[in-house]
Design an enzyme around this catalytic site. Structure first.
Site, PDB file in Angstrom:
ATOM      1  N   LYS A  13       0.828  -1.224   0.000  1.00  0.00           N
ATOM      2  CA  LYS A  13       0.000   0.000   0.000  1.00  0.00           C
ATOM      3  C   LYS A  13       0.857   1.267   0.000  1.00  0.00           C
ATOM      4  CE  LYS A  13      -2.458  -0.457   3.722  1.00  0.00           C
ATOM      5  NZ  LYS A  13      -2.033  -1.741   4.308  1.00  0.00           N
ATOM      6  N   ARG A  88      -9.914   1.022   8.499  1.00  0.00           N
ATOM      7  CA  ARG A  88      -9.426  -0.317   8.807  1.00  0.00           C
ATOM      8  C   ARG A  88     -10.496  -1.154   9.488  1.00  0.00           C
ATOM      9  NH1 ARG A  88      -3.833   0.591   8.887  1.00  0.00           N
ATOM     10  NH2 ARG A  88      -2.519  -1.226   9.187  1.00  0.00           N
ATOM     11  N   ARG A 127      11.735  -5.482   4.289  1.00  0.00           N
ATOM     12  CA  ARG A 127      11.589  -4.049   4.592  1.00  0.00           C
ATOM     13  C   ARG A 127      12.398  -3.703   5.840  1.00  0.00           C
ATOM     14  NH1 ARG A 127       5.657  -1.660   5.024  1.00  0.00           N
ATOM     15  NH2 ARG A 127       5.489  -2.570   7.080  1.00  0.00           N
ATOM     16  N   ARG A 139      10.806  -0.573  11.811  1.00  0.00           N
ATOM     17  CA  ARG A 139       9.623  -0.239  12.596  1.00  0.00           C
ATOM     18  C   ARG A 139       9.498  -1.188  13.777  1.00  0.00           C
ATOM     19  NH1 ARG A 139       4.766   0.346   8.390  1.00  0.00           N
ATOM     20  NH2 ARG A 139       3.794  -0.800  10.082  1.00  0.00           N
ATOM     21  N   ARG A 150      -0.731  -8.507  13.344  1.00  0.00           N
ATOM     22  CA  ARG A 150      -1.261  -7.479  12.429  1.00  0.00           C
ATOM     23  C   ARG A 150      -2.052  -8.126  11.309  1.00  0.00           C
ATOM     24  NH1 ARG A 150       4.180  -5.092  11.059  1.00  0.00           N
ATOM     25  NH2 ARG A 150       3.142  -3.899   9.442  1.00  0.00           N
TER      26      ARG A 150
HETATM   27  P1  ADP Z   1       0.676  -1.788   7.834  1.00  0.00           P
HETATM   28  O1  ADP Z   1      -0.265  -1.446   6.726  1.00  0.00           O
HETATM   29  O2  ADP Z   1       2.026  -2.185   7.312  1.00  0.00           O
HETATM   30  O3  ADP Z   1       0.123  -2.738   8.831  1.00  0.00           O
HETATM   31  P2  ADP Z   1       0.430   0.923   8.946  1.00  0.00           P
HETATM   32  O4  ADP Z   1       1.641   1.782   8.858  1.00  0.00           O
HETATM   33  O5  ADP Z   1      -0.716   1.260   8.063  1.00  0.00           O
HETATM   34  O6  ADP Z   1       0.978  -0.540   8.699  1.00  0.00           O
HETATM   35  O7  ADP Z   1      -0.114   0.864  10.462  1.00  0.00           O
HETATM   36  C1  ADP Z   1       0.724   0.509  11.535  1.00  0.00           C
HETATM   37  C2  ADP Z   1      -0.100   0.379  12.827  1.00  0.00           C
HETATM   38  O8  ADP Z   1      -0.754   1.632  13.120  1.00  0.00           O
HETATM   39  C3  ADP Z   1      -1.236  -0.642  12.787  1.00  0.00           C
HETATM   40  O9  ADP Z   1      -0.790  -1.950  13.062  1.00  0.00           O
HETATM   41  C4  ADP Z   1      -2.165  -0.082  13.898  1.00  0.00           C
HETATM   42  O10 ADP Z   1      -1.670  -0.371  15.179  1.00  0.00           O
HETATM   43  C5  ADP Z   1      -2.056   1.418  13.689  1.00  0.00           C
HETATM   44  N1  ADP Z   1      -3.081   1.927  12.748  1.00  0.00           N
HETATM   45  C6  ADP Z   1      -2.838   2.507  11.522  1.00  0.00           C
HETATM   46  N2  ADP Z   1      -3.982   2.864  10.922  1.00  0.00           N
HETATM   47  C7  ADP Z   1      -4.988   2.499  11.769  1.00  0.00           C
HETATM   48  C8  ADP Z   1      -6.413   2.569  11.713  1.00  0.00           C
HETATM   49  N3  ADP Z   1      -7.051   3.096  10.635  1.00  0.00           N
HETATM   50  N4  ADP Z   1      -7.121   2.092  12.770  1.00  0.00           N
HETATM   51  C9  ADP Z   1      -6.514   1.560  13.828  1.00  0.00           C
HETATM   52  N5  ADP Z   1      -5.186   1.441  13.949  1.00  0.00           N
HETATM   53  C10 ADP Z   1      -4.416   1.905  12.934  1.00  0.00           C
END
Ligand code: ADP
Length: 193
Positions: A13, A88, A127, A139, A150
């Site tokens: 993404k 999400r 990554r 990260r 996740r």
């Molecule tokens: P990835 O898509 O690689 O899992 P992101 O960078 O989008 O990682 O998100 C990292 C973390 O941030 C998620 O695992 C969650 O804890 C939090 N997070 C991000 N966006 C949301 C969301 N829309 N709702 C709830 N938690 C979120």
């Protein structure tokens, strides 16, 4: 152009969002980035979300919807945006629809990057090691244990959004296992821009 990008962690993404926004000159709204920035700046929200993110769990809808709604007031979103990592959960999607309706706006497309879950762990570990090789820090949530959680959170809470957006006729599904350039081309094709 207002887009939502859907896909499991490690589905690409972030890479695709970066390409889309530079090509279409629209804003990149990544809730993961916003939350990591909150953690780095040690803001009150940062303190609340840090351990939740490290565990691979989802931050509360209230916090995330608040951050996004505020961000949508920015000048730079007027020409459009890609939402990356938001919504999400179905309840975040409903909240987003409400924010959009209040502004007289709608989504042009929800782009789903379809990937094979078993292959994602390799991408995530790549990554993490690339970040290290560049002298950066990986990260806190890019490790096999948290990644599995996740992925579970994605399957349980985010995958239902595919049906949600399909029922609204805005879903565009793309094969995310292709090379990045091929994925980008498929997205261009699917959104017609
Ligand atoms: P990835 O898509 O690689 O899992 P992101 O960078 O989008 O990682 O998100 C990292 C973390 O941030 C998620 O695992 C969650 O804890 C939090 N997070 C991000 N966006 C949301 C969301 N829309 N709702 C709830 N938690 C979120």
């Amino acid at each position: 152009m207002r887009l939502v990008l859907l896909g499991a962690p490690g589905s690409g993404k972030g890479t695709q969002a970066a390409q889309i926004v530079s090509r279409l000159k629209i804003a990149h709204l990544s809730t993961g980035e916003m939350l990591r920035a909150a953690v780095a700046s040690k803001s009150p929200i940062g303190h609340v979300v840090e351990s939740i993110m490290e565990r691979g769990e989802l931050v509360s809808d209230e916090i995330v919807v608040g951050i996004v709604a505020e961000r949508l007031h920015g000048e730079d979103v007027k020409t459009g945006y890609v939402l990356d990592g938001f919504p999400r959960t179905v309840s975040q999607a409903v909240a987003l629809d409400k924010v959009l309706a209040d502004r007289g706006e709608n989504l042009d497309a929800a782009v789903e990057l379809k990937v094979v879950a078993n292959d994602l762990i390799d991408r995530i570990m790549a990554r993490a090691s690339q970040a290290k090789a560049k002298g950066g820090k990986e990260r806190a949530d890019d490790n096999p244990e948290t990644f599995a959680l996740r992925l579970q959170a994605y399957e349980a809470q985010t995958a239902p959004l595919v049906d949600y957006y399909r029922s609204k006729s805005v879903l565009r599904s793309i094969d995310g296992m292709q090379a990045a350039d091929a994925v980008a081309a498929a997205i261009r094709n699917a959104i017609g821009a």
